[in-house]
Scaffold this active site. Structure first.
Site, PDB file in Angstrom:
ATOM      1  N   ARG A  93      12.090  12.861   5.384  1.00 34.51           N
ATOM      2  CA  ARG A  93      11.100  13.940   5.208  1.00 34.51           C
ATOM      3  C   ARG A  93      10.623  14.444   6.560  1.00 34.51           C
ATOM      4  O   ARG A  93      10.404  15.645   6.761  1.00 34.51           O
ATOM      5  CB  ARG A  93       9.900  13.421   4.401  1.00 34.51           C
ATOM      6  CG  ARG A  93      10.195  13.290   2.912  1.00 34.51           C
ATOM      7  CD  ARG A  93       9.078  12.528   2.217  1.00 34.51           C
ATOM      8  NE  ARG A  93       7.802  13.180   2.326  1.00 34.51           N
ATOM      9  CZ  ARG A  93       6.626  12.518   2.309  1.00 34.51           C
ATOM     10  NH1 ARG A  93       6.595  11.216   2.166  1.00 34.51           N
ATOM     11  NH2 ARG A  93       5.504  13.186   2.409  1.00 34.51           N
ATOM     12  N   LYS A 109       3.053   2.224  -1.451  1.00 36.16           N
ATOM     13  CA  LYS A 109       2.847   1.224  -0.382  1.00 36.16           C
ATOM     14  C   LYS A 109       1.602   0.400  -0.653  1.00 36.16           C
ATOM     15  O   LYS A 109       1.580  -0.804  -0.507  1.00 36.16           O
ATOM     16  CB  LYS A 109       2.631   1.935   0.960  1.00 36.16           C
ATOM     17  CG  LYS A 109       3.883   2.325   1.669  1.00 36.16           C
ATOM     18  CD  LYS A 109       3.588   2.712   3.100  1.00 36.16           C
ATOM     19  CE  LYS A 109       2.856   4.022   3.230  1.00 36.16           C
ATOM     20  NZ  LYS A 109       3.649   5.188   3.524  1.00 36.16           N
ATOM     21  N   HIS A 160      -7.483   3.382   3.549  1.00 40.07           N
ATOM     22  CA  HIS A 160      -6.325   4.086   4.076  1.00 40.07           C
ATOM     23  C   HIS A 160      -6.741   5.491   4.502  1.00 40.07           C
ATOM     24  O   HIS A 160      -7.420   6.192   3.766  1.00 40.07           O
ATOM     25  CB  HIS A 160      -5.237   4.171   2.992  1.00 40.07           C
ATOM     26  CG  HIS A 160      -3.994   4.845   3.466  1.00 40.07           C
ATOM     27  ND1 HIS A 160      -2.979   4.162   4.092  1.00 40.07           N
ATOM     28  CD2 HIS A 160      -3.615   6.140   3.425  1.00 40.07           C
ATOM     29  CE1 HIS A 160      -2.014   5.018   4.410  1.00 40.07           C
ATOM     30  NE2 HIS A 160      -2.370   6.222   4.024  1.00 40.07           N
TER      31      HIS A 160
END
Ligand code: URA
Length: 407
Positions: A166, A185, A80
Site C-alpha cells: 500500500r 493488529k 493507539h
C-alpha cells in the site's frame, strides 16, 4: 478466479467471505502476485467495501498469524495513535497507566513516511531492548506492570505484507483498509480495551475530522464484534504535538513532562488519553479519572515508573545525549506565530535524519527540530525560533514551516 475477484471489486460487486479468503491467503502464500494485489487494493480504495467484507478481511488478517493471549487480557488497555508529527504521548501515558496499577503490554511499530514510530523513539535510548518474546512480555508485565516492545513478524503477517505494498501504490489512505490494518493488529495483540488517538489534519493520514470520525466508526464496529471496549480522542495534527520532533529529542520532552517540568499541549493530550484508558477498565467518572492521572504525575509515581520500565528493558537514560550539530533558525519577521505546518516540519526533520523512506533505511536518533515558540506566541525578527539538530551537511530551510502575522 483471482482475476474474477479483482473484476468484481472493480464492478462494485460484493465479495463472499470465501473469495476474500482465497485472495488474501493466496497473496500471503505468493500465489497472488504483487501486481494483482495492487490492482485489488486500488479497486478497494476507489470503490470501497461493505461492512461484511471488512469483517471478513479483519478475520483473515488476524488468522494469518499468531494471536496473543495474556492472563491480564480483560484488564489490559492499549492506546493507539493513527500517527502524527511529534507524537510522543505513548512515552508519557504508559508509565501513567502502570503507576495507576493498570497493566500495559504495548506492541509498537517503527515510523515510515512522515510520522515517527514509538519503537524508533525507544531505541534512541542507549541500551533499550525493543524485542521481547511472548514469555518475556508476560514475565515483565507480572514483575513491573509494563512492557513496550516491537511488533513481531508473526503477528498479522498479512497486514505487514499488504501495508508495504500500500505504501508504494498510493493505497494507504483508504478508510476501510486503515481500519482493517489497525484493528487486526490490535486484536491479535491480545488486549481487550483500546483508546484510539485519531489524528487528522495536514500532518496526519486523514486530512479532515469527518474522515477521521468515519474511520473511528468502522474501528468501533470491528472492536464491538470482537467484544473489545473502545474510546476515541480526535485531535488536530495540522501543527506538531509539543516542541520536539525527532526521536531522542522527543524522549527528552516526554521525560520533562513526567518530571513535572513541562506543561502545555503534550501534557494535556496525555492526560486526556490516559484518563480515557483508566475509565475503560475502572468504574469512575471522567473527573475522578483525570484527578487520578494528575495525581500520579504530580507525586512522581509515573516518572519513577518510567525509569523502572526503561531500565528493566536495558535502557540508560543517563546516557541520552544529543550527538549532532545544533543550528539556530532565526525568525524572518516580527509578529505572532499563527501556524506551524506539521507536514513541512516533518519533511524538514526527515531531511535532517529523523525518518526513513524504506523500512531498512537507518535513522539518526539525535537529529530533529526543537521549537522554541508555538502557535499564538509573539516573536521578533532575528530571534531564535527553533533549533535544528543534524549530522548532515545540507540543511533544509524552515521558511515554509512557519506563518507569522504582523498584528
Ligand atoms: N496505521 C496502521 O497501522 N495501518 C494503516 O493502514 C494506517 C495507519
Amino acid at each position: 478466479m483471482i482475476v474474477e475477484i479483482i473484476e468484481k471489486v472493480r464492478r462494485k460487486e460484493s465479495l463472499t467471505k470465501e473469495e476474500i479468503e482465497i485472495f488474501l491467503n493466496g497473496y500471503l502464500k505468493g500465489a497472488v502476485k504483487d501486481y494483482q494485489m495492487s490492482a485489488f487494493l486500488m479497486a478497494v480504495c476507489c470503490n470501497g467495501i461493505s461492512k461484511e467484507e471488512i469483517f471478513s478481511f479483519v478475520d483473515c488478517y488476524i488468522q494469518s498469524g499468531k494471536q496473543l493471549h495474556f492472563l491480564q487480557g480483560d484488564t489490559l488497555v492499549d492506546k493507539h495513535s493513527t500517527g502524527g508529527v511529534g507524537d510522543k504521548t505513548t512515552l508519557v501515558i504508559v508509565p501513567i497507566m502502570s503507576a495507576l496499577q493498570i497493566p500495559v503490554i504495548k506492541m509498537s511499530g517503527r515510523g515510515l513516511g512522515l510520522t515517527g514510530g514509538t519503537i524508533d523513539k525507544l531505541e534512541s535510548i542507549p541500551g533499550y531492548q525493543v524485542y521481547r518474546s511472548e514469555q518475556e512480555m508476560m514475565d515483565q508485565v507480572s514483575k513491573i506492570g509494563v512492557v513496550v516492545c516491537s511488533t513481531t513478524e508473526d503477528i498479522t503477517p498479512l497486514d505487514q505484507k499488504t501495508y508495504a505494498l500500500r505504501d508504494v501504490t498510493g493505497t494507504v489512505s483508504s478508510i476501510p483498509l486503515i481500519a482493517i490494518s489497525i484493528m487486526s493488529k490490535k486484536i491479535a495483540g491480545g488486549a481487550k480495551n483500546f483508546v484510539f488517538d485519531m489524528k487528522y489534519g495536514e500532518g496526519a493520514l486523514l486530512k479532515t475530522k469527518e474522515e477521521s470520525e468515519k474511520l473511528g466508526d468502522i474501528m468501533k464496529e470491528i472492536a464491538n464484534f470482537y467484544h473489545c471496549k473502545t474510546d476515541f480522542l480526535y485531535s488536530d495534527m495540522s501543527h506538531p504535538l509539543g516542541y520536539a520532533i525527532g526521536n531522542r529529542l522527543e524522549v527528552l520532552e516526554a521525560m520533562a513532562v513526567l518530571q513535572g517540568k513541562m506543561k502545555g499541549e503534550l501534557l494535556e493530550t496525555s492526560i486526556s488519553l490516559a484518563s480515557k484508558m483508566f475509565m475503560l477498565v475502572k468504574n469512575v467518572t471522567e473527573e475522578e479519572a483525570i484527578q487520578k492521572v494528575k495525581e500520579v504525575i504530580e507525586n512522581k509515581t509515573a516518572w519513577n515508573k518510567f525509569q523502572e520500565w526503561i531500565s528493566y528493558q536495558g535502557g540508560d537514560i543517563e546516557k541520552i545525549k544529543i550527538e549532532a550539530k545544533r543550528i539556530p533558525y532565526y525568525a524572518k519577521q516580527s509578529g505572532v506565530i499563527t501556524n506551524i505546518h506539521a507536514k513541512e516540519i516533518a519533511l524538514a526533520a526527515k531531511a535532517l535524519g529523523t525518518g526513513r523512506e524504506k523500512m531498512d533505511d537507518s535513522i539518526d536518533p539525535s537529529s530533529g527540530i526543537y521549537l522554541l515558540k508555538k502557535e499564538g506566541e509573539s516573536i521578533k525578527e532575528g530571534e531564535i525560533l527553533a533549533y535544528l539538530y543534524t549530522n548532515k551537511e545540507t540543511i533544509p530551510s524552515l521558511d515554509s514551516c512557519f506563518e507569522i502575522k504582523n498584528m
